[in-house]
Design a protein around this motif. Structure first.
Motif, PDB file in Angstrom:
ATOM      1  N   VAL A   1     -55.680  29.987  53.417  1.00 51.35           N
ATOM      2  CA  VAL A   1     -54.491  29.587  54.179  1.00 51.35           C
ATOM      3  C   VAL A   1     -53.269  29.533  53.260  1.00 51.35           C
ATOM      4  CG1 VAL A   1     -53.427  27.689  55.448  1.00 51.35           C
ATOM      5  CG2 VAL A   1     -55.775  28.359  55.971  1.00 51.35           C
ATOM      6  N   LEU A   2     -53.421  28.970  52.068  1.00 56.48           N
ATOM      7  CA  LEU A   2     -52.318  28.915  51.111  1.00 56.48           C
ATOM      8  C   LEU A   2     -51.883  30.322  50.702  1.00 56.48           C
ATOM      9  CD1 LEU A   2     -53.457  25.984  48.797  1.00 56.48           C
ATOM     10  CD2 LEU A   2     -51.573  25.967  50.442  1.00 56.48           C
ATOM     11  N   THR A   3     -52.848  31.215  50.499  1.00 55.82           N
ATOM     12  CA  THR A   3     -52.536  32.596  50.113  1.00 55.82           C
ATOM     13  C   THR A   3     -51.747  33.305  51.202  1.00 55.82           C
ATOM     14  OG1 THR A   3     -54.531  32.739  48.739  1.00 55.82           O
ATOM     15  CG2 THR A   3     -53.542  34.807  49.447  1.00 55.82           C
ATOM     16  N   VAL A   4     -52.220  33.206  52.430  1.00 62.08           N
ATOM     17  CA  VAL A   4     -51.549  33.868  53.552  1.00 62.08           C
ATOM     18  C   VAL A   4     -50.161  33.280  53.768  1.00 62.08           C
ATOM     19  CG1 VAL A   4     -51.618  34.243  56.042  1.00 62.08           C
ATOM     20  CG2 VAL A   4     -53.684  34.542  54.693  1.00 62.08           C
ATOM     21  N   ALA A   5     -50.056  31.950  53.741  1.00 64.36           N
ATOM     22  CA  ALA A   5     -48.766  31.297  53.997  1.00 64.36           C
ATOM     23  C   ALA A   5     -47.738  31.661  52.932  1.00 64.36           C
ATOM     24  CB  ALA A   5     -48.953  29.784  54.055  1.00 64.36           C
TER      25      ALA A   5
ATOM     26  N   LEU B   1     -42.791  34.727  51.476  1.00 69.04           N
ATOM     27  CA  LEU B   1     -41.973  35.544  50.579  1.00 69.04           C
ATOM     28  C   LEU B   1     -41.673  36.915  51.182  1.00 69.04           C
ATOM     29  CD1 LEU B   1     -43.480  34.662  47.090  1.00 69.04           C
ATOM     30  CD2 LEU B   1     -41.539  33.661  48.267  1.00 69.04           C
ATOM     31  N   THR B   2     -42.633  37.473  51.900  1.00 66.60           N
ATOM     32  CA  THR B   2     -42.380  38.757  52.575  1.00 66.60           C
ATOM     33  C   THR B   2     -41.279  38.605  53.611  1.00 66.60           C
ATOM     34  OG1 THR B   2     -44.700  39.421  52.266  1.00 66.60           O
ATOM     35  CG2 THR B   2     -43.432  40.600  53.936  1.00 66.60           C
ATOM     36  N   ALA B   3     -41.337  37.535  54.406  1.00 65.14           N
ATOM     37  CA  ALA B   3     -40.307  37.298  55.420  1.00 65.14           C
ATOM     38  C   ALA B   3     -38.950  37.033  54.789  1.00 65.14           C
ATOM     39  CB  ALA B   3     -40.717  36.116  56.299  1.00 65.14           C
ATOM     40  N   VAL B   4     -38.918  36.272  53.699  1.00 65.05           N
ATOM     41  CA  VAL B   4     -37.652  35.971  53.021  1.00 65.05           C
ATOM     42  C   VAL B   4     -36.994  37.251  52.537  1.00 65.05           C
ATOM     43  CG1 VAL B   4     -36.700  34.968  50.907  1.00 65.05           C
ATOM     44  CG2 VAL B   4     -38.165  33.595  52.381  1.00 65.05           C
ATOM     45  N   ILE B   5     -37.779  38.153  51.944  1.00 66.53           N
ATOM     46  CA  ILE B   5     -37.214  39.411  51.433  1.00 66.53           C
ATOM     47  C   ILE B   5     -36.752  40.305  52.582  1.00 66.53           C
ATOM     48  CG2 ILE B   5     -37.773  41.548  50.209  1.00 66.53           C
ATOM     49  CD1 ILE B   5     -39.585  39.888  48.380  1.00 66.53           C
ATOM     50  N   CYS B   6     -37.557  40.385  53.639  1.00 67.64           N
ATOM     51  CA  CYS B   6     -37.203  41.267  54.759  1.00 67.64           C
ATOM     52  C   CYS B   6     -35.967  40.775  55.519  1.00 67.64           C
ATOM     53  CB  CYS B   6     -38.387  41.399  55.710  1.00 67.64           C
ATOM     54  SG  CYS B   6     -39.795  42.301  55.037  1.00 67.64           S
ATOM     55  N   LEU B   7     -35.803  39.472  55.626  1.00 66.92           N
ATOM     56  CA  LEU B   7     -34.724  38.914  56.441  1.00 66.92           C
ATOM     57  C   LEU B   7     -33.439  38.652  55.661  1.00 66.92           C
ATOM     58  CD1 LEU B   7     -36.790  36.383  58.602  1.00 66.92           C
ATOM     59  CD2 LEU B   7     -36.014  38.679  59.238  1.00 66.92           C
TER      60      LEU B   7
ATOM     61  N   CYS C   1     -42.007  42.937  47.673  1.00 68.14           N
ATOM     62  CA  CYS C   1     -42.472  42.849  49.055  1.00 68.14           C
ATOM     63  C   CYS C   1     -43.751  43.666  49.239  1.00 68.14           C
ATOM     64  CB  CYS C   1     -41.385  43.341  50.003  1.00 68.14           C
ATOM     65  SG  CYS C   1     -41.747  43.068  51.745  1.00 68.14           S
ATOM     66  N   SER C   2     -43.789  44.856  48.641  1.00 68.13           N
ATOM     67  CA  SER C   2     -44.998  45.683  48.680  1.00 68.13           C
ATOM     68  C   SER C   2     -46.167  44.959  48.032  1.00 68.13           C
ATOM     69  CB  SER C   2     -44.745  47.013  47.969  1.00 68.13           C
ATOM     70  OG  SER C   2     -45.936  47.765  47.845  1.00 68.13           O
ATOM     71  N   LEU C   3     -45.893  44.264  46.929  1.00 65.02           N
ATOM     72  CA  LEU C   3     -46.938  43.515  46.232  1.00 65.02           C
ATOM     73  C   LEU C   3     -47.467  42.369  47.091  1.00 65.02           C
ATOM     74  CD1 LEU C   3     -48.198  43.780  43.374  1.00 65.02           C
ATOM     75  CD2 LEU C   3     -46.668  41.957  42.655  1.00 65.02           C
ATOM     76  N   PHE C   4     -46.562  41.640  47.753  1.00 68.75           N
ATOM     77  CA  PHE C   4     -46.984  40.526  48.607  1.00 68.75           C
ATOM     78  C   PHE C   4     -47.799  41.020  49.806  1.00 68.75           C
ATOM     79  CE2 PHE C   4     -42.829  38.465  47.062  1.00 68.75           C
ATOM     80  CZ  PHE C   4     -43.463  37.987  45.924  1.00 68.75           C
ATOM     81  N   VAL C   5     -47.381  42.132  50.399  1.00 67.58           N
ATOM     82  CA  VAL C   5     -48.133  42.703  51.526  1.00 67.58           C
ATOM     83  C   VAL C   5     -49.526  43.124  51.056  1.00 67.58           C
ATOM     84  CG1 VAL C   5     -48.247  44.644  53.143  1.00 67.58           C
ATOM     85  CG2 VAL C   5     -46.089  43.427  52.810  1.00 67.58           C
ATOM     86  N   ASN C   6     -49.609  43.669  49.856  1.00 68.43           N
ATOM     87  CA  ASN C   6     -50.910  44.071  49.332  1.00 68.43           C
ATOM     88  C   ASN C   6     -51.816  42.871  49.077  1.00 68.43           C
ATOM     89  OD1 ASN C   6     -52.702  46.162  48.342  1.00 68.43           O
ATOM     90  ND2 ASN C   6     -52.337  45.335  46.303  1.00 68.43           N
ATOM     91  N   GLU C   7     -51.246  41.750  48.625  1.00 70.90           N
ATOM     92  CA  GLU C   7     -52.054  40.549  48.427  1.00 70.90           C
ATOM     93  C   GLU C   7     -52.611  40.061  49.765  1.00 70.90           C
ATOM     94  OE1 GLU C   7     -52.728  40.237  45.582  1.00 70.90           O
ATOM     95  OE2 GLU C   7     -51.023  40.475  44.236  1.00 70.90           O
ATOM     96  N   LEU C   8     -51.796  40.121  50.816  1.00 71.90           N
ATOM     97  CA  LEU C   8     -52.282  39.767  52.152  1.00 71.90           C
ATOM     98  C   LEU C   8     -53.412  40.700  52.587  1.00 71.90           C
ATOM     99  CD1 LEU C   8     -48.915  39.088  54.021  1.00 71.90           C
ATOM    100  CD2 LEU C   8     -50.749  37.431  53.674  1.00 71.90           C
TER     101      LEU C   8
ATOM    102  N   TYR D   1     -60.612  38.464  43.246  1.00 77.59           N
ATOM    103  CA  TYR D   1     -59.965  38.706  44.530  1.00 77.59           C
ATOM    104  C   TYR D   1     -59.356  37.465  45.171  1.00 77.59           C
ATOM    105  CZ  TYR D   1     -62.305  43.210  44.339  1.00 77.59           C
ATOM    106  OH  TYR D   1     -62.725  44.451  43.951  1.00 77.59           O
ATOM    107  N   LEU D   2     -59.643  36.288  44.625  1.00 75.24           N
ATOM    108  CA  LEU D   2     -59.156  35.072  45.262  1.00 75.24           C
ATOM    109  C   LEU D   2     -57.899  34.502  44.605  1.00 75.24           C
ATOM    110  CD1 LEU D   2     -62.463  33.129  46.048  1.00 75.24           C
ATOM    111  CD2 LEU D   2     -61.150  34.663  47.525  1.00 75.24           C
TER     112      LEU D   2
END
Length: 317
Positions: free
Chosen positions: A36-40, A45-51, A64-71, A280-281
């Motif tokens: 949950v902490l990882t996803v949140a 951060l992805t939303a902050v960069i996109c918006l 942003c690409s890195l954060f999406v890949n972690e998700l 992976y965690l």
């Protein structure tokens, strides 16, 4: 041949799970909390960069690409682990096992490629600043991100295609989740092509990006030591999160490769499981924490989202 065909359709048994008894519920809660902490954090951060229009720049697009890949990587594995912890029978169907292999290997490939492009971005910004807007324009960066994701998917598809052609003579692997190398070892056919392609894949996916990254940072260090104190401070502040993330990911990747391809029966099974999960965690959680705390522009935007300014005094009563 009929026996081999039947075995190939059977589920793959994961033998690395320990009998935890009631402790499995504690493990489930801790793993769920970590997920949950990882996803949140990555979603934030992805939303902050996109918006944020001010963050629509090459470096933040790569982040942003890195954060999406972690998700992507954590979602490909953690929900599966949560189900396995509560299950008494640790087995996975062959199609799902190959899907998991594809997702995990794609995650690793995208991670290293993204870190390599980020190192190049910092190299151009610090060592050749007058050419930065030409070499790392926003459109070119978006194209690079698209190409590295497409390349990673195609490369992992070719690896999977070779593995799918093999007939299995076994059904059990000593792992918590599916590994391509371990599944290939179950085959009773000739696997020389798979092994050679796998070694070449490690070179292309891991060693080549590492060489490019090390070259970029060595050049950055040269410029820093020959420049002013302000230049050194700026370089350290922008490059340190990337270096920490790279060293952590490269080290854990190396440990996972060694653990998979070499016999580490002398190590306790619990320790081997912890090392395997660390790969992976913690990386998907460490990445947003490192960049969210260290990169000032992202940190300030996150504060504005999480703790908005108070209402004017005339409206606060």
């Amino acid at each position: 041949m009929m026996v081999n065909s039947t075995l190939s359709s059977l589920p793959i048994v994961l033998e690395a799970y320990l009998a935890l008894g009631r402790w499995k519920y504690l493990g489930f809660v801790l793993l769920l909390l970590l997920y949950v902490l990882t996803v949140a954090s990555n979603l934030l951060l992805t939303a902050v960069i996109c918006l944020s229009r001010s963050l629509h720049q090459p470096m933040y697009v790569l982040l942003c690409s890195l954060f999406v890949n972690e998700l992507y990587g954590s979602t490909a594995l953690v929900p599966f682990l949560l189900l396995q912890i509560l299950s008494d029978l640790h087995a996975v169907s062959a199609p799902f096992c190959f899907l998991q292999i594809f997702c995990v290997y794609t995650y690793v490939n995208v991670e290293f490629c993204t870190l390599a492009v980020m190192a190049y971005d910092r190299f151009v910004a610090i060592c050749q600043p007058l050419q930065y807007h030409l070499r790392m324009s926003l459109s070119r960066t978006l194209l690079l991100v698209f190409v590295l994701w497409l390349y990673s998917f195609l490369k992992c598809l070719s690896t999977l295609a070779l593995s799918l052609q093999l007939q299995r003579c076994g059904v059990a692997i000593n792992s918590l989740y599916c590994h391509n190398y371990l599944v290939v070892k179950l085959s009773c056919s000739d696997t020389r092509v798979n092994n050679i392609y796998g070694l070449l894949g490690i070179v292309v996916s891991v060693l080549v990006p590492l060489v490019l990254i090390l070259f970029s940072y060595l050049r950055i260090l040269q410029v820093c030591f020959s420049g002013s104190r302000q230049t050194r401070q700026k370089a350290v502040s922008t490059c340190s999160p990337q270096l920490v993330s790279l060293l952590n990911f490269a080290l854990t990747c190396l440990l996972e490769i060694v653990q998979t391809r070499l016999s580490l029966a002398g190590l306790p099974r619990m320790l081997r499981n912890v090392l395997s999960l660390y790969f992976y965690l913690l990386q998907p959680l460490m990445t947003p924490v490192m960049f969210g705390l260290q990169v000032s522009a992202i940190r300030s935007r996150c504060k504005a989202v999480l703790w908005p300014e108070k209402l004017p005094r005339r409206f606060s009563k």
